[in-house]
Design an enzyme around this catalytic site. Structure first.
Site, short mmCIF file in Angstrom:
data_model
loop_
_atom_site.label_atom_id
_atom_site.label_comp_id
_atom_site.label_asym_id
_atom_site.label_seq_id
_atom_site.Cartn_x
_atom_site.Cartn_y
_atom_site.Cartn_z
N HIS A 187 -2.04 -11.34 -15.12
CA HIS A 187 -1.77 -10.16 -15.96
C HIS A 187 -1.73 -8.89 -15.10
CE1 HIS A 187 -2.23 -7.79 -19.78
NE2 HIS A 187 -2.67 -6.91 -18.91
N GLU A 188 -2.73 -8.71 -14.26
CA GLU A 188 -2.80 -7.51 -13.43
C GLU A 188 -1.70 -7.51 -12.37
OE1 GLU A 188 -4.53 -5.15 -14.57
OE2 GLU A 188 -5.56 -6.46 -15.99
N HIS A 212 1.48 -6.09 -13.84
CA HIS A 212 1.47 -4.62 -13.76
C HIS A 212 1.85 -4.17 -12.35
CE1 HIS A 212 -0.21 -3.80 -17.71
NE2 HIS A 212 -1.28 -4.54 -17.47
#
Length: 154
Positions: A67-68, A71
Site C-alpha cells: 500500500h505504501e 503511494h
C-alpha cells in the site's frame, strides 16, 4: 524484525511487485495506533507501525508495505497517489496491497472525563479534555456550557 530486515523486505517487495527500486528509507514508528504505515511526501520515507512487525502479522505487513509503495511509486512518477485517485486504486489492486490496515486491538477507546451541559437546551457534550467555557458555546443553540459531574447528568 529490525530496521535492516524491514528495509530489505521493502526493497525486495518494490523490485518484485513494482519492478522499480525503493531508494529511500523505511522507519519503524512505535507511536502509531490507527494506521499500519505512512508515506511522507516531503522526503519520500515510509513509516511502518511497529506492532505489525510481529511474525503473526507478517501477511498484514506485506499488504501494508505494498500500500505504501503504491503511494511512493505513483507520487515519484507524477501520477495520482491519493486514496481517491484511480491510478492508486488500480495499482493497489494489481499488486495485491491492502486497502485498510486491520484492527489488531491498538485503538483504545478514550474515557470521557469531562461532561458539559448546555444551560438552554440541556445538550450534553462529553469530552476527554477540558474546554474553555468562556470561548466555547453550545453547537445547537449557542447557549452557555457548564461543567458537570458524570453522576449529575446520568
Amino acid at each position: 524484525m529490525n530496521q535492516k530486515e524491514l528495509q530489505r523486505l521493502v526493497e525486495d517487495i518494490s523490485i518484485n511487485y513494482f519492478h522499480k527500486p525503493f531508494l529511500h528509507q523505511v522507519k519503524i514508528n512505535k507511536r502509531m495506533r490507527t494506521t499500519g504505515g505512512r508515506y511522507h511526501l516531503d522526503d519520500h520515507h515510509i513509516e511502518i507501525n511497529q506492532h505489525f512487525l510481529a511474525k503473526k502479522y507478517h501477511a498484514d505487513l506485506i499488504g501494508i508495505i505494498k500500500h505504501e509503495l503504491c503511494h511512493y511509486h505513483l507520487h515519484l512518477a507524477g501520477h495520482g497517489y491519493r486514496h481517491r485517485d484511480a491510478d492508486f486504486k488500480i495499482l493497489l489492486q494489481r499488486v495485491g496491497g491492502s486497502r485498510y490496515a486491520p484492527d489488531i486491538g491498538l485503538r483504545q477507546k478514550q474515557n470521557k472525563k469531562y461532561f458539559y451541559i448546555c444551560k438552554n437546551c440541556k445538550a450534553i457534550y462529553p469530552r476527554v479534555r477540558k474546554l474553555d467555557t468562556k470561548r466555547f458555546v453550545c453547537g445547537k443553540c449557542h447557549g452557555k456550557l457548564v461543567l458537570k459531574e458524570k453522576n449529575e447528568i446520568f
